[in-house]
Structure formats: C-alpha cells, structure tokens
Design a protein around this motif. Structure first.
Motif, mmCIF file in Angstrom:
data_model
loop_
_atom_site.group_PDB
_atom_site.id
_atom_site.type_symbol
_atom_site.label_atom_id
_atom_site.label_comp_id
_atom_site.label_asym_id
_atom_site.label_seq_id
_atom_site.Cartn_x
_atom_site.Cartn_y
_atom_site.Cartn_z
ATOM 1 N N THR A 179 0.734 -1.259 -0.038
ATOM 2 C CA THR A 179 0.047 -0.020 0.127
ATOM 3 C C THR A 179 0.790 1.360 -0.042
ATOM 4 O OG1 THR A 179 -1.761 -1.093 1.136
ATOM 5 C CG2 THR A 179 -1.650 1.348 1.181
ATOM 6 N N ALA A 180 1.786 1.321 0.977
ATOM 7 C CA ALA A 180 2.742 2.414 0.864
ATOM 8 C C ALA A 180 3.400 2.658 -0.584
ATOM 9 C CB ALA A 180 3.764 2.300 1.867
ATOM 10 N N ILE A 181 3.949 1.597 -1.219
ATOM 11 C CA ILE A 181 4.560 1.797 -2.553
ATOM 12 C C ILE A 181 3.614 2.406 -3.374
ATOM 13 C CG2 ILE A 181 5.672 0.437 -4.262
ATOM 14 C CD1 ILE A 181 6.567 -1.586 -2.253
ATOM 15 N N TYR A 182 2.213 1.752 -3.545
ATOM 16 C CA TYR A 182 1.245 2.159 -4.492
ATOM 17 C C TYR A 182 1.028 4.037 -4.179
ATOM 18 C CZ TYR A 182 0.304 -2.126 -6.459
ATOM 19 O OH TYR A 182 0.401 -3.489 -7.084
ATOM 20 N N CYS A 183 1.108 4.309 -2.720
ATOM 21 C CA CYS A 183 0.835 5.780 -2.297
ATOM 22 C C CYS A 183 1.928 6.637 -2.836
ATOM 23 C CB CYS A 183 0.711 5.851 -0.770
ATOM 24 S SG CYS A 183 -0.777 4.919 -0.372
ATOM 25 N N ILE A 184 3.368 5.940 -2.776
ATOM 26 C CA ILE A 184 4.595 6.753 -3.195
ATOM 27 C C ILE A 184 4.323 6.845 -4.639
ATOM 28 C CG2 ILE A 184 6.847 6.704 -3.579
ATOM 29 C CD1 ILE A 184 7.029 5.067 -0.835
ATOM 30 N N ILE A 185 3.863 5.898 -5.554
ATOM 31 C CA ILE A 185 3.793 6.124 -6.861
ATOM 32 C C ILE A 185 2.700 6.940 -7.225
ATOM 33 C CG2 ILE A 185 2.742 4.932 -9.030
ATOM 34 C CD1 ILE A 185 4.269 2.075 -7.903
ATOM 35 N N TYR A 186 1.455 7.069 -6.387
ATOM 36 C CA TYR A 186 0.667 8.232 -6.544
ATOM 37 C C TYR A 186 1.182 9.679 -6.447
ATOM 38 C CZ TYR A 186 -2.629 11.574 -4.901
ATOM 39 O OH TYR A 186 -3.647 12.815 -4.398
ATOM 40 N N SER A 187 1.870 9.587 -5.231
ATOM 41 C CA SER A 187 2.376 11.049 -4.979
ATOM 42 C C SER A 187 3.535 11.394 -6.182
ATOM 43 C CB SER A 187 3.353 10.961 -3.681
ATOM 44 O OG SER A 187 3.769 11.981 -3.255
ATOM 45 N N ALA A 188 4.308 10.420 -6.654
ATOM 46 C CA ALA A 188 5.121 10.794 -7.438
ATOM 47 C C ALA A 188 4.736 11.483 -8.859
ATOM 48 C CB ALA A 188 6.340 9.604 -7.926
ATOM 49 N N VAL A 189 3.550 10.775 -9.263
ATOM 50 C CA VAL A 189 2.784 11.015 -10.176
ATOM 51 C C VAL A 189 2.233 12.421 -10.351
ATOM 52 C CG1 VAL A 189 0.839 10.289 -12.253
ATOM 53 C CG2 VAL A 189 2.513 8.585 -11.144
ATOM 54 N N SER A 190 1.608 12.536 -9.067
ATOM 55 C CA SER A 190 0.726 13.758 -8.720
ATOM 56 C C SER A 190 1.740 14.989 -9.071
ATOM 57 C CB SER A 190 0.281 13.569 -7.551
ATOM 58 O OG SER A 190 -0.391 15.049 -7.165
ATOM 59 N N MET A 191 3.137 14.750 -8.415
ATOM 60 C CA MET A 191 3.984 15.958 -8.215
ATOM 61 C C MET A 191 4.518 16.173 -9.729
ATOM 62 S SD MET A 191 6.207 15.513 -4.748
ATOM 63 C CE MET A 191 6.496 13.992 -5.033
ATOM 64 N N LEU A 192 4.589 15.108 -10.682
ATOM 65 C CA LEU A 192 5.151 15.277 -11.887
ATOM 66 C C LEU A 192 4.016 16.158 -12.630
ATOM 67 C CD1 LEU A 192 7.305 14.684 -14.172
ATOM 68 C CD2 LEU A 192 5.963 12.631 -14.485
#
Length: 287
Positions: A179-192
């Motif tokens: 879950t944390a990994i998917y959250c980090i992926i979401y955060s990275a895409v969002s910031m990009l």
C-alpha cells in the motif's frame, strides 16, 4: 473580474483533485500525502476500527479542514492576507467536493497500480490548476511558506517531503508495504503532473524591446510583481532607430501576466523569454 476568474479556476482545480481522490485513490485504499493524508488515516481509524461515520460521505475532507484551522491563522498573520483568502477558498471548496463527490462502491479501476497513476494525474492536474490561479491547498504549503520567509534557502517542498515520509511510513506499518509503495507512486505521478501544470516555480529571463518609453513597463513590473528590472537605450542594427531594452527575471506565471499587459502598453513590443535559469543572489520566489 480577474479576482473572481482566478477563484473560480482554483475551485475547478479543487474539483478535479477531489474527483481523482474519491474516484480512484479512496476506492483503492490508498492515501494522499501531507495533511490530507493524515486526515485520511484518522478517517480510516474512525470508520474501520471505531465504527464511526461509516456512511456514504467521506469525512476526510472535514478532518482536513479542522486540521487546517491553525494553519489558516498562521497564514493570515505571518504570510499575507491575500494568500490567506486564496488558501481559504481552495481548502473550503476541497472540503466540499471531497464530501459530495460520490465514492464508487466498487473501484472504477481494479488494479491498484493503475488507480494510483490515474488518481495521480487527476490530483496533480487539479493542484496545478489551483496553483496557477494563485491558490494553495493549505496544509504544509502554509508551513513551508512561513519557514521560507523565516529561513533563507528553505524550500516549500522540503517540509512536505518530510511529512509525506511520515505518512507513508505509517501506511507501511498499518496497511502493508505494498500500500505504501502504491501511495508513493501516486504521489510521484501527482507531483510530476503538478510541475507540468504549474508554472510559478519555473523562472524565466524576459527581454523586452520597445520603441516607446519604458517607464510604464517598469512601473507595472515593480508595482504588480514587486520585482526590479533594468532598462537602457539601444539602437536597431538594421534600421538604426532608437529603441529601449528592458530585462527582468520572472516566473513563467508572471510572464503570462506581463504578456497580457504588454498588449495594452505596446502591442508591437518584441519579447524574448528564456527559462531554465540558474539564479544566484537575492531573488524571492512568489507563490
């Protein structure tokens, strides 16, 4: 008119952001970063473990609003009243949309990885649109702005990264590493996507050539952007006519405002913009 246009644009941005959260992130049991992420974790405890507020309305937005109240006070007294108003508009509209945008009973996208990417695109675009209108989603943006004004060299994003690390660390412990990994992926895409949409953090060198007196242009730059600029008299290499050159460093967002004003001052002005600058010395970043 410009005031209402910007606020309406910021509200639309918050609607897009909330759609990304409620349509993709919440159904996939993923979490945003920052203060909203803290609000979502509190929501999960209240609903899943204490069996409170288990209706169809997501209370994360309301909790987020409550957590932002002391930060509003900080923004009003320590940053600026204008920033406070714009932030209040964004957070109130975000709270409303997070509460009324329906959360699907079943995930629209079954795969958590796809949901994190699509949710990141929606969320990043919404935040970027709000930032372009001069708004802010509150939370750590306020703390970051406050610390930036207090400490030279402090970046707004640094405090957000620190809180995100804490939020996703909690997610890893409570809900699993995946879950944390998917959250980090979401955060990275969002910031990009936010960086691609938002233009206030990109600096540009602007050179303006005009045959009219440059005083009006200078006055607009100083009064509107609180920036200094330099101008000098020059001569055209081909026509040998007298012309004036003005040079200033602005954000890409400010450049768009300047172009609109130049159409009123001198529609024949020749403008050159060059971004991707490395700047040394005193240059204040404007949010």
């Amino acid at each position: 008119m410009e005031f209402w246009k910007r606020n309406i644009t910021a509200v639309v941005g918050m609607l897009i952001f909330s759609m990304g959260i409620n349509f993709f992130i919440v159904p996939a049991d993923l979490y945003n970063g920052g203060v909203l992420g803290v609000s979502q974790i509190i929501r999960t405890f209240l609903v899943r473990y204490l069996h409170l507020f288990s209706g169809s309305t997501d209370i994360a937005g309301i909790i987020n609003m409550i957590l932002n109240v002391p930060l509003f006070i900080l923004a009003y007294f320590s940053i600026s009243k204008n920033f406070f108003v714009k932030t209040l508009v964004c957070v109130v509209s975000q709270t409303l949309f997070l509460s009324v945008v329906p959360i699907p009973a079943k995930p629209i996208v079954a795969d958590a990885l796809s949901a994190s990417i699509i949710g990141g695109i929606f969320g990043g675009a919404g935040i970027g649109i709000a930032l372009r209108s001069g708004g802010s989603s509150g939370g750590m943006d306020i703390v970051g702005m406050f610390l930036t004004k207090k400490f030279k060299g402090f970046s707004v994003g640094r405090i957000s990264l620190m809180l995100n690390a804490v939020v996703y660390g909690i997610c890893a412990v409570l809900f699993g590493v995946q879950t944390a990994i998917y959250c980090i992926i979401y955060s990275a895409v969002s910031m990009l996507v936010t960086d691609r949409t938002h233009t206030q953090n990109i600096n540009a060198e602007v050179i303006i050539f005009t045959k009219k007196e440059p005083v009006q242009i200078m006055d607009y730059i100083v009064k509107q952007f609180k920036r200094d600029a330099t101008w000098w008299e020059a001569k055209g290499g081909y026509t040998e006519e007298k012309t004036y050159m003005t040079i200033v460093i602005l954000s890409k967002y400010e450049c768009a405002q300047l172009r609109r004003e130049l159409k009123q001052i001198d529609e024949h002005a020749f403008v050159v913009e060059k971004d991707g600058l490395n700047i040394m010395g005193r240059f204040e970043k404007h949010l």
